[in-house]
Design an enzyme around this catalytic site. Structure first.
Site, PDB file in Angstrom:
ATOM      1  N   SER A 121       0.681  -0.940   0.101  1.00  0.00           N
ATOM      2  CA  SER A 121       0.098  -0.066  -0.475  1.00  0.00           C
ATOM      3  C   SER A 121       0.330   1.197   0.100  1.00  0.00           C
ATOM      4  CB  SER A 121      -0.861   0.494   1.216  1.00  0.00           C
ATOM      5  OG  SER A 121      -1.534  -1.265   1.357  1.00  0.00           O
ATOM      6  N   HIS A 142      -1.946  -3.043  -6.612  1.00  0.00           N
ATOM      7  CA  HIS A 142      -2.361  -2.436  -5.330  1.00  0.00           C
ATOM      8  C   HIS A 142      -4.406  -2.663  -5.532  1.00  0.00           C
ATOM      9  CE1 HIS A 142      -3.337   1.113  -2.040  1.00  0.00           C
ATOM     10  NE2 HIS A 142      -3.108  -0.749  -1.318  1.00  0.00           N
ATOM     11  N   GLU A 154      -5.218  -0.407  -8.542  1.00  0.00           N
ATOM     12  CA  GLU A 154      -4.211   0.227  -8.827  1.00  0.00           C
ATOM     13  C   GLU A 154      -3.022   0.132  -9.358  1.00  0.00           C
ATOM     14  OE1 GLU A 154      -5.079   4.373  -5.468  1.00  0.00           O
ATOM     15  OE2 GLU A 154      -3.927   2.847  -4.016  1.00  0.00           O
ATOM     16  N   ASN A 192      -4.490   5.699  -0.821  1.00  0.00           N
ATOM     17  CA  ASN A 192      -4.473   6.017   0.385  1.00  0.00           C
ATOM     18  C   ASN A 192      -3.625   7.063   0.830  1.00  0.00           C
ATOM     19  OD1 ASN A 192      -5.117   2.740   0.672  1.00  0.00           O
ATOM     20  ND2 ASN A 192      -3.140   2.225   0.324  1.00  0.00           N
TER      21      ASN A 192
HETATM   22  N1  LIG Z   1      -5.547  -3.665   5.287  1.00  0.00           N
HETATM   23  C1  LIG Z   1      -5.865  -3.141   3.978  1.00  0.00           C
HETATM   24  O1  LIG Z   1      -7.166  -2.970   3.901  1.00  0.00           O
HETATM   25  C2  LIG Z   1      -4.682  -3.396   2.768  1.00  0.00           C
HETATM   26  C3  LIG Z   1      -5.477  -2.962   1.634  1.00  0.00           C
HETATM   27  C4  LIG Z   1      -4.199  -2.867   0.286  1.00  0.00           C
HETATM   28  C5  LIG Z   1      -3.159  -3.578   0.483  1.00  0.00           C
HETATM   29  N2  LIG Z   1      -3.152  -3.641   1.674  1.00  0.00           N
HETATM   30  C6  LIG Z   1      -1.653  -4.512   1.588  1.00  0.00           C
HETATM   31  O2  LIG Z   1      -1.391  -5.528   1.925  1.00  0.00           O
HETATM   32  C7  LIG Z   1      -0.442  -6.439   2.055  1.00  0.00           C
HETATM   33  C8  LIG Z   1      -0.833  -7.386   3.471  1.00  0.00           C
HETATM   34  O3  LIG Z   1      -1.333  -6.473   4.345  1.00  0.00           O
HETATM   35  P1  LIG Z   1      -2.648  -7.582   5.294  1.00  0.00           P
HETATM   36  O4  LIG Z   1      -3.552  -6.003   5.867  1.00  0.00           O
HETATM   37  O5  LIG Z   1      -2.979  -8.368   4.173  1.00  0.00           O
HETATM   38  O6  LIG Z   1      -1.816  -7.960   6.244  1.00  0.00           O
HETATM   39  P2  LIG Z   1      -2.282  -8.954   6.970  1.00  0.00           P
HETATM   40  O7  LIG Z   1      -1.626  -9.301   8.510  1.00  0.00           O
HETATM   41  O8  LIG Z   1      -3.479  -9.265   7.451  1.00  0.00           O
HETATM   42  O9  LIG Z   1      -1.609 -10.057   6.662  1.00  0.00           O
HETATM   43  C9  LIG Z   1      -0.316 -11.062   6.052  1.00  0.00           C
HETATM   44  C10 LIG Z   1      -0.292 -11.960   6.374  1.00  0.00           C
HETATM   45  O10 LIG Z   1       1.242 -12.691   5.310  1.00  0.00           O
HETATM   46  C11 LIG Z   1       1.575 -13.819   6.297  1.00  0.00           C
HETATM   47  N3  LIG Z   1       3.130 -13.713   6.040  1.00  0.00           N
HETATM   48  C12 LIG Z   1       3.783 -13.032   6.642  1.00  0.00           C
HETATM   49  N4  LIG Z   1       5.449 -13.449   6.328  1.00  0.00           N
HETATM   50  C13 LIG Z   1       4.772 -14.850   5.106  1.00  0.00           C
HETATM   51  C14 LIG Z   1       5.860 -15.104   4.713  1.00  0.00           C
HETATM   52  N5  LIG Z   1       7.154 -15.371   4.310  1.00  0.00           N
HETATM   53  N6  LIG Z   1       5.052 -15.832   3.868  1.00  0.00           N
HETATM   54  C15 LIG Z   1       3.960 -16.286   3.198  1.00  0.00           C
HETATM   55  N7  LIG Z   1       3.476 -15.597   4.528  1.00  0.00           N
HETATM   56  C16 LIG Z   1       3.542 -15.142   5.037  1.00  0.00           C
HETATM   57  C17 LIG Z   1       1.114 -13.685   7.940  1.00  0.00           C
HETATM   58  O11 LIG Z   1       1.218 -14.804   7.945  1.00  0.00           O
HETATM   59  C18 LIG Z   1      -0.382 -12.721   7.188  1.00  0.00           C
HETATM   60  O12 LIG Z   1      -1.623 -14.299   7.263  1.00  0.00           O
HETATM   61  C19 LIG Z   1       0.766  -5.302   2.938  1.00  0.00           C
HETATM   62  O13 LIG Z   1       1.072  -4.759   2.118  1.00  0.00           O
HETATM   63  C20 LIG Z   1      -0.691  -4.057   3.072  1.00  0.00           C
HETATM   64  O14 LIG Z   1       0.252  -2.567   2.978  1.00  0.00           O
HETATM   65  C21 LIG Z   1      -3.728  -3.696   2.593  1.00  0.00           C
END
Ligand SMILES: NC(=O)c1ccc[n+]([C@@H]2O[C@H](COP(=O)([O-])OP(=O)(O)OC[C@H]3O[C@@H](n4cnc5c(N)ncnc54)[C@H](O)[C@@H]3O)[C@@H](O)[C@H]2O)c1
Length: 595
Positions: A121, A142, A154, A192
């Protein structure tokens, strides 16, 4: 001829990854979903199944389609399972070193032609790409939360991403039923960068006890038509993720204080209050991962609200003859209050009466009001050109011109005319309510009642409490709003109250983004509507509100709070100077004369 994607991999099945797997599988692609451990894999699989089962229960997906969809997904631990896929989307936590390690590993594991995409993000896609030997095949994809629902993607192109790869990913977005906006690699991209300044500011309001979490969320939903309030959205995003995004944007995006994470976020993350995923964030949820909010110690009790000593109000004075005054008269008269309308002359009263009748007649035509109700409402209003007729009302709502000297003189007169104990309210949107209060000898009885335009339609009223307003006055004001079937949110007497204070800096940020040539008004409007579910994009809204009005509000906010990030965008000032004031003159950010 573009590339065909037969199979894709998703790394990380958290909040975003689980949804992204669903998006691909729904479009008929084979998906390999990868997690770091068995425990995390089972949790991610359960999240995804839960989401699909909810869709089946709501009749949005058939049970057969769900089973077919799940049949296309292979769940695995470790990146080695991705050796055959054509595209990988990484969705692991927002840490640069972790993402770089994963991309270096993906580069080793995946076939040479595979495209590697990150769902980051806020981190630099360029910095992630250089961890691989194929930076020209690395791109940002994204998605927005919840990924199966939000239409926007995005697509982030770095200076080395090859044009073919960009085109292939754009075509893939179309196949997924998504709308893409392709942009360059800047912190927070479009949505964002605009969203998180606003979310962070909403958290600062909670931290300062400016208003309650429920009131802030209700204000933005009812006042701006947003699908969720900012604090409920923080819980959905995840506070840990939100913290990382803000922190990265602050450091990468020129140290804009609007993105400096409010300390409360870090404290909540440290305490394990991560939002929905941990069962507790700003709100408390039934269980971790559940969207169902349950009452906790901060939930306002209905009994306490009803038990507050509110004065009884039967007769209301409304001063003014403009759009707001007319709407407010209608609202009170329809709700059964006796109304005394005071204007500056019989001619003005006749006009207000005419507008009131037109509006009520529309209600009758639309079947929202019977003819008897219309006539009864009109019969409840008496028309006057002198404040003396307010001597026996229980509440006065003032909606005269937005000039402090005029309002102060009016409050001084009301102080002389009205009986003791009456609530005196101003509907100002930008002036300090305390200025009106101290123009009287009874500041404890003065309150802000900020209605939204059009008053008969909008369900929100901000009840503005000054440092001198008594509890009884606030209780009366909120009880009156309940009787009007309006949702009252109580806030302190600060510039912009809740809605404008959160809305206009966001609009101003959008102008700054166009000014910096990062994106266009069209793409930004798309991004906010399709990525965040906003009913209007910022430029559509600015043109409707009026650029002059928006600039005036932004200036007030800046002058009161001295927050550098609130300084009005020079482009906004220039457009106002040039007379491009929005729809009302046929030209603002867009030209309406040719439409
Ligand atoms: N939360 C949101 O609203 C949102 C929206 C768009 C983008 N994002 C982006 O998406 C990405 C993930 O965010 P999220 O909110 O889903 O996080 P989250 O913490 O909910 O999930 C992350 C997952 O990655 C897993 N993980 C960690 N290390 C790993 C590895 N080495 N191999 C495989 N899996 C692994 C974890 O176990 C976890 O299940 C980030 O870059 C975030 O910025 C988030």
């Amino acid at each position: 001829m573009g590339r065909e994607f037969g199979s894709v991999g998703v790394v990380g099945l958290g909040t975003m990854g689980a949804g992204i797997v669903e998006v691909f599988a729904r479009s008929g692609l084979a998906v390999t979903a990868v997690e770091i451990s068995d425990v995390a894999l089972h949790r991610g699989e359960a999240t995804m199944r839960g989401s699909l089962d909810r869709a089946v229960a709501k009749g949005k997906l058939s049970a057969d389609d769900r089973d077919a969809l799940l049949g296309r997904v292979t769940f695995a631990v470790g990146l080695a399972a991705l050796h055959e896929v054509d595209l990988v989307i990484e969705a692991v936590p927002e840490h640069l070193d972790l993402k770089q390690r994963i991309f270096a590993e993906l580069d080793r594991v995946c076939k040479p032609e595979a495209i590697l995409a990150t769902n980051t993000s806020s981190l630099s896609v360029t910095e992630i790409s250089v961890a691989t030997g194929r930076p020209n095949q690395v791109i940002g994809m994204h998605f927005f939360n919840p990924a199966p629902i939000m239409k926007l993607v995005e697509v982030v192109r770095t200076v080395v991403t090859s044009q073919d790869v960009v085109a292939d990913i754009e075509a893939l977005c179309e196949r997924l039923g998504k709308v893409d906006v392709t942009i360059t690699d800047r912190a927070g991209f479009i949505a964002n960068a605009l969203l998180f300044g606003y979310l962070n500011q909403a958290v600062s309001m909670v931290e300062a006890r400016y208003a309650t979490r429920e009131d802030i969320d209700a204000a933005m939903k009812l006042g701006c038509g947003l699908p969720m309030g900012p604090l409920a959205l923080m819980d959905l995003i995840g506070l840990d993720t939100a913290y990382e995004i803000l922190d990265t944007m602050y450091r990468r995006g020129g140290r804009d204080r609007r993105h400096a994470p409010v300390p409360l976020i870090k404290q909540m993350v440290t305490a394990g209050l991560l939002g929905r995923k941990s069962g507790r964030g700003f709100y408390t949820y039934e269980k971790p991962g559940s969207p169902v909010v349950v009452a906790d110690e901060l939930t306002p009790s209905k009994d306490a609200e009803a038990g507050q000593a509110a004065l009884s109000v039967a007769k209301v004075g409304v001063v003014g003859s403009g759009t707001m005054a007319t709407g407010i008269i209608e609202v009170f008269a329809k709700a059964g209050f006796e109304v005394v309308s005071v204007t500056r002359g019989a001619e003005k009263s006749a006009k207000v009466c005419e507008r009131l009748k037109t509006s009520l007649n529309k209600g009758v035509v639309r079947g929202k009001l019977t003819e008897q109700d219309r006539d009864a409402a009109i019969g409840r209003v008496t028309w006057s050109a002198t404040l003396d007729h307010l001597s026996d009302v229980d509440l006065v709502v003032e909606a005269v011109v937005e000039e402090l000297s005029v309002k102060k003189a009016l409050f001084a007169s009301l102080d002389e005319i009205c009986k003791p104990g009456v609530v005196l309210a101003t509907t100002t949107s930008s002036l300090p309510v305390i200025e009106c209060a101290v123009a009287t000898e009874r500041p404890a009885d003065v309150v802000g009642l900020h209605f939204f335009n059009p008053a008969p339609v909008m369900g929100l009223v901000e009840v503005v409490r000054t440092i001198r307003t008594s509890e009884a006055t606030v209780a009366t004001a909120t009880a009156v709003c309940r009787a009007l079937a309006k949702h009252a949110v109580v806030c302190s007497d600060r510039s912009g109250f809740v809605v404008n204070a959160l809305l206009f800096p966001y609009l101003n940020d959008a102008v700054k983004m166009v000014e910096a040539s990062y994106s266009t008004a069209d793409d930004i409007d798309y991004a906010m509507k399709l990525g965040c579910g906003y009913p209007m994009g910022p430029f559509e809204l600015l043109d409707v509100v009026g650029l002059d009005v928006s600039l005036a509000i932004q200036r007030e906010l800046y002058l009161e709070l001295r927050e550098p990030g609130f300084a009005p965008a020079p482009l906004l000032e220039h457009l106002v100077t040039a007379g491009y004031l929005g729809r009302k003159v046929g030209r603002g950010f867009r030209d309406y004369s040719k439409r």
